[in-house]
Write a protein that holds these residues in place. Sequence first.
Motif, PDB file in Angstrom:
ATOM      1  N   VAL A 181     143.301  62.011  36.376  1.00 25.24           N
ATOM      2  CA  VAL A 181     142.469  61.251  37.291  1.00 25.24           C
ATOM      3  C   VAL A 181     141.157  60.805  36.340  1.00 25.24           C
ATOM      4  N   LEU A 208     138.393  58.051  44.321  1.00 25.48           N
ATOM      5  CA  LEU A 208     138.894  59.130  44.216  1.00 25.48           C
ATOM      6  C   LEU A 208     140.604  58.808  45.714  1.00 25.48           C
ATOM      7  N   VAL A 238     140.265  56.932  37.420  1.00 22.40           N
ATOM      8  CA  VAL A 238     139.317  57.199  38.861  1.00 22.40           C
ATOM      9  C   VAL A 238     137.655  57.384  37.710  1.00 22.40           C
ATOM     10  N   SER A 276     138.522  65.120  48.991  1.00 25.27           N
ATOM     11  CA  SER A 276     139.435  63.458  47.894  1.00 25.27           C
ATOM     12  C   SER A 276     139.807  64.833  46.778  1.00 25.27           C
ATOM     13  N   LEU A 277     139.014  65.144  46.021  1.00 21.36           N
ATOM     14  CA  LEU A 277     139.940  66.415  45.469  1.00 21.36           C
ATOM     15  C   LEU A 277     141.248  66.933  45.873  1.00 21.36           C
TER      16      LEU A 277
END
Length: 253
Positions: A103, A152, A107, A237-238
């Motif tokens: 990620v 994200l 990202v 989002s996380l």
Amino acid sequence: MNLRAVTSIYQFEMARAGRTLLQSLVSPVLSTSLYFVVFGAAIGSRIQEVEGVSYGAFIVPGLIMLMLLTQSVSNASFGIFFPKFTGTIYEVMSAPISYLEIVLGYVGAAASKSIILGLIILGTSTFFVDLHIQHPFMMVLFLVLTAVTFSLLGFIIGIWADGFEKLQLVPLLVITPLTFLGGSFYSIDMLPPFWQAVTLANPVVYLVSGFRWSFFGISDVSVIASLLMVAVFLAVSLAVVSWIFRTGFRLRP
């Protein structure tokens, strides 16, 4: 933390942006220039000032936010979708790196490209209007947080999408309309009371308003509310990204 793996993914994605420079950089800058010509000249001749700020300068934060949201989502969604489409994502997932590092690589690259683009658009705007940023630290904070958050979101869309058509579905039908209706080119105080209340339900209003405050010290909503909205976006989002990797949603063949 496997920094070499994160750096490799990051550099690969940044190099891809360099290979598509016309699409990644030149096209958004030209589009922004056209916005200045159309909105700044045509509408600016009728609306001289908004809350003491010239209309040409007033729309600069909205234009940057429009490009930032759409480009963050597009860059991140395509960045993760293409490896999934070609099957190379399974090689990445089988490598000795964690999901967090994957990620961070994808990202981080998408957010970096969007931030660079936002700064270039900011520089381009100085050729059209005089700008004086009152709160430069807050401007950078909003820029970075918004780019990371919507990168994200783009990462999530790229994993969810099972075709190239779906990659453009959310940016075109959700992000762009919400940004146009979120006070990018006007103050919501110019609307009737009923529509002001309706507009406040649009989360993009808080992003645009907070970003505009960092430029001119004026906003449609409080800066605290804007920061809280960005924090909520980021947390959600996380959480979704964490759930995707825990369950293998659209990642397991």
